[in-house]
Motif scaffolding. Sequence first.
Motif, PDB file in Angstrom:
ATOM      1  N   ARG A 448     -16.643   1.802 -32.770  1.00 25.59           N
ATOM      2  CA  ARG A 448     -16.006   2.684 -33.599  1.00 25.59           C
ATOM      3  C   ARG A 448     -16.883   2.666 -34.646  1.00 25.59           C
ATOM      4  NH1 ARG A 448     -11.386  -0.373 -32.372  1.00 25.59           N
ATOM      5  NH2 ARG A 448      -9.833   0.654 -30.962  1.00 25.59           N
ATOM      6  N   THR A 449     -17.593   1.580 -35.048  1.00 28.72           N
ATOM      7  CA  THR A 449     -18.458   1.693 -36.514  1.00 28.72           C
ATOM      8  C   THR A 449     -19.851   2.112 -36.070  1.00 28.72           C
ATOM      9  OG1 THR A 449     -18.690  -0.682 -36.134  1.00 28.72           O
ATOM     10  CG2 THR A 449     -16.996   0.128 -37.383  1.00 28.72           C
ATOM     11  N   LEU A 450     -20.090   2.466 -34.955  1.00 28.83           N
ATOM     12  CA  LEU A 450     -21.789   2.747 -34.351  1.00 28.83           C
ATOM     13  C   LEU A 450     -21.744   4.047 -35.061  1.00 28.83           C
ATOM     14  CD1 LEU A 450     -21.543   2.130 -30.711  1.00 28.83           C
ATOM     15  CD2 LEU A 450     -22.912   0.795 -32.402  1.00 28.83           C
ATOM     16  N   PRO A 451     -23.438   4.156 -35.397  1.00 33.77           N
ATOM     17  CA  PRO A 451     -23.670   5.736 -36.312  1.00 33.77           C
ATOM     18  C   PRO A 451     -23.665   6.842 -35.145  1.00 33.77           C
ATOM     19  CG  PRO A 451     -25.632   4.014 -35.763  1.00 33.77           C
ATOM     20  CD  PRO A 451     -24.297   3.075 -35.423  1.00 33.77           C
ATOM     21  N   ARG A 452     -23.514   7.895 -35.812  1.00 32.36           N
ATOM     22  CA  ARG A 452     -23.362   8.996 -34.925  1.00 32.36           C
ATOM     23  C   ARG A 452     -24.592   9.134 -34.165  1.00 32.36           C
ATOM     24  NH1 ARG A 452     -21.222  14.226 -37.769  1.00 32.36           N
ATOM     25  NH2 ARG A 452     -19.482  12.801 -37.905  1.00 32.36           N
ATOM     26  N   TRP A 453     -25.801   8.991 -34.469  1.00 34.97           N
ATOM     27  CA  TRP A 453     -27.017   9.374 -33.751  1.00 34.97           C
ATOM     28  C   TRP A 453     -26.944   8.306 -32.611  1.00 34.97           C
ATOM     29  CZ3 TRP A 453     -30.192   5.441 -32.484  1.00 34.97           C
ATOM     30  CH2 TRP A 453     -30.147   4.128 -33.198  1.00 34.97           C
ATOM     31  N   PHE A 454     -26.547   7.032 -32.835  1.00 33.79           N
ATOM     32  CA  PHE A 454     -26.409   6.242 -31.597  1.00 33.79           C
ATOM     33  C   PHE A 454     -25.506   6.678 -30.595  1.00 33.79           C
ATOM     34  CE2 PHE A 454     -25.374   2.105 -29.005  1.00 33.79           C
ATOM     35  CZ  PHE A 454     -26.470   1.683 -29.178  1.00 33.79           C
ATOM     36  N   LEU A 455     -24.428   7.161 -30.793  1.00 40.49           N
ATOM     37  CA  LEU A 455     -23.631   7.728 -29.677  1.00 40.49           C
ATOM     38  C   LEU A 455     -24.083   8.987 -29.013  1.00 40.49           C
ATOM     39  CD1 LEU A 455     -20.058   7.465 -31.543  1.00 40.49           C
ATOM     40  CD2 LEU A 455     -20.864   5.883 -29.685  1.00 40.49           C
ATOM     41  N   VAL A 456     -24.688   9.976 -29.960  1.00 37.78           N
ATOM     42  CA  VAL A 456     -25.409  11.035 -29.439  1.00 37.78           C
ATOM     43  C   VAL A 456     -26.407  10.665 -28.417  1.00 37.78           C
ATOM     44  CG1 VAL A 456     -26.653  13.329 -30.107  1.00 37.78           C
ATOM     45  CG2 VAL A 456     -24.642  12.330 -31.627  1.00 37.78           C
ATOM     46  N   PRO A 460     -25.094  10.297 -23.381  1.00 35.24           N
ATOM     47  CA  PRO A 460     -26.060  10.895 -22.146  1.00 35.24           C
ATOM     48  C   PRO A 460     -26.773  10.097 -21.429  1.00 35.24           C
ATOM     49  CG  PRO A 460     -26.072  12.443 -24.426  1.00 35.24           C
ATOM     50  CD  PRO A 460     -25.565  11.021 -24.871  1.00 35.24           C
ATOM     51  N   VAL A 461     -27.369   8.961 -22.142  1.00 36.36           N
ATOM     52  CA  VAL A 461     -28.304   8.348 -21.418  1.00 36.36           C
ATOM     53  C   VAL A 461     -27.327   7.388 -20.373  1.00 36.36           C
ATOM     54  CG1 VAL A 461     -29.417   6.244 -21.378  1.00 36.36           C
ATOM     55  CG2 VAL A 461     -29.950   8.054 -22.986  1.00 36.36           C
ATOM     56  N   THR A 462     -26.207   6.961 -20.761  1.00 36.39           N
ATOM     57  CA  THR A 462     -25.203   6.361 -20.107  1.00 36.39           C
ATOM     58  C   THR A 462     -24.621   7.026 -18.885  1.00 36.39           C
ATOM     59  OG1 THR A 462     -24.402   4.985 -22.126  1.00 36.39           O
ATOM     60  CG2 THR A 462     -23.057   4.893 -20.116  1.00 36.39           C
ATOM     61  N   LEU A 463     -24.224   8.288 -19.056  1.00 39.21           N
ATOM     62  CA  LEU A 463     -24.135   9.279 -18.151  1.00 39.21           C
ATOM     63  C   LEU A 463     -25.082   9.343 -16.959  1.00 39.21           C
ATOM     64  CD1 LEU A 463     -22.109  12.155 -20.237  1.00 39.21           C
ATOM     65  CD2 LEU A 463     -21.008  10.059 -18.684  1.00 39.21           C
TER      66      LEU A 463
END
Length: 502
Positions: A448-456, A460-463
Motif C-alpha cells: 500500500r505504501t509503494l510508490p506509484r512508479w514501482f507499481l506501474v 506489468p513485469v509480474t504479469l
Amino acid sequence: MTVNADPPRETEPNTPEPTATTAVADPPQTSPAEPAATAGAVAPARSARWALLRRLHFYAGILIAPFLFVAALTGLAYTLAPQLNQVVYGQELRVDAVRDTKVPLADQVSAARQAHPDGTLSTVSVFDDPEATTQISFSTPELAAEDKVSTVYVDPYSGEVRGTLTTWYGATPLQTWLDSFHRTLNLGDTGRLYSELAASWLWVVALGGLVLWLGRKHAYRGERAARRRAVLPDLKAKGVRRTRGWHASVGVWTIVGLLILSATGLTWSQYAGARFGSLLDAMQGHAPALDAALPTGGHHSSPAPAEPRESDLPSGASLEQVLEAAGPMDGRLDIAIPPDASTAYTVAQDDGLWPVGFDQVAVDPASGDVLQRVEYGDWPFLAKLTKIGIRAHMGELFGLVNQILLAALALGQLCVIVWGYRMWWQRRPTRSDRKAVLGSAPPRGGWRTLPRWFLVVGIPVTLFVGWAMPLLGITLGVFLVVDLLVGAFRWALRTPPPRLTD
C-alpha cells in the motif's frame, strides 16, 4: 499459519536488534550522513519494498520449499547415474578385453538379430571408447508408444551378444527411472507439475533471499567485515542468528548454480517449456534439421521397390563406409537405419563432454556419398546455449567435475531448506503466556505504501513473468488471494460492529 507474537532474540555486540517480523534479513537503513529530508523520503518506500519482498520470500520458502527439497533430493540421486550404470549394467556396457580388430558391423547386426528376432532395426550406435560395446536397437509398436526401444549390446571384437535392455534415448532402465523420478516422480504428466513448479519458483526464492541478505544492515566495523559476514556465517552467533547466517551464506555460494538449474530445467518443462519453444521459433533459435530424404532425380536417386526389403540393412554401402563418409567424430555416433528406399542413412554425433559436438550427416545408402551435413558450429547461438545448458543440468558437460558440482548444489539446497524451516521454528514465541507452534510471518500491507512508479513497472513485469511461467503465475495469484482473504478475515474479527442507536 501465523501468530501475532514473536520470540525473544539473542543479541550481538554492536548490532541493532532485528525487527520481530524479519524472516531472512532486515531492510537496509539510511546512512546517518544522509540529510534528514532525504532519509525521510526514501525510508518509507524502501521499507515497503523490503516488507513486500520479505513476505514473498517467507511464504514462497514455506510453501514451495517441499517441492524444491524433493527436486534437490531426486537430482542428487540422478548425479550418481553414470557410476550406477557401470555397477548394474557393466556386463552389457563394457567388453571383457580390447583387441586389435573388430567384427564388421553387419555381422554384429546379424548377431543382435538372432538374439532379438522381433522388431525393426532402427539404430546402430558406436563409441570412440575402445571398451564400450556396440548398441543395436530394435523398435516395436508397443515400445515406440513410450519412445523406447530394445537395445542389444554386442562385443565389437568378438561379436558376442552381452545382453538386451529396454532403453529410452540411449539411457539404461535405471537411468531412465532416475530421470523420470527427478522430472515427474514417476507419475507421468501430472508429476511434471511438481518439477516445473520447483524450477519456476527456485530463481524467485534464490534472488529474493540474495537481495534481502545483501541489503541487510551489518553493524560490523569496516567494509571488510561486512563483506565477510555476507559470504561466511558468524560462528559466534547463537540461535536464529546462527541458523540465518548458515542459511544465507550457503545460499550466496550456490545461487549462480541454482539459477542455471532453474533456467535449464524450465526449457523442457511442460508449460514454461512451451513458451520457451515459441520464443525460439520467433527468434529462429532452433537447431537446423537434417533432411534425410533421398533426392528424386540425379545419380544419387534410389528407386523405391514395390515391396519392403528382406534384410535389416539396405544394399550398397556398408556401415563402415557410412561412418567413413561422415568423417571423424568424437563421442557416441548413432547410425539411423533407413526405414525405406527413399530415406538416407543419418549419422548423429552425441558428444556432451566439453567441447561438445552434435554434428549430423545424411549419407546415400547406395553410393555412400554425403548428401547433407549439419555441423554444430552452424547452430544459432540460442540453440547452442540451450544444448550446453541442458548437458550441464544433466551432469555431462564436464564429466565427473560436473557431477560433483551438481551434487554440491543439491546438498547445499537441501541444507538451505532445512535451515529455513529451522528459522521458522526458532522464531516462534516461547514465553509461557505467548507460546505458539511456529514463527510469525512478516506483516502484510507493505504494497500500500509503494510508490506509484514501482507499481506501474512492477505489475506489468509480474504479469509477463506469470505468462511466461504459468505455474509461477497461478500459484502467485493463489498466494495473493489467500493472503488477502486471511487479512480481511482477521480485520473483520478485530473491527467491532457498529452500534445501533434508536
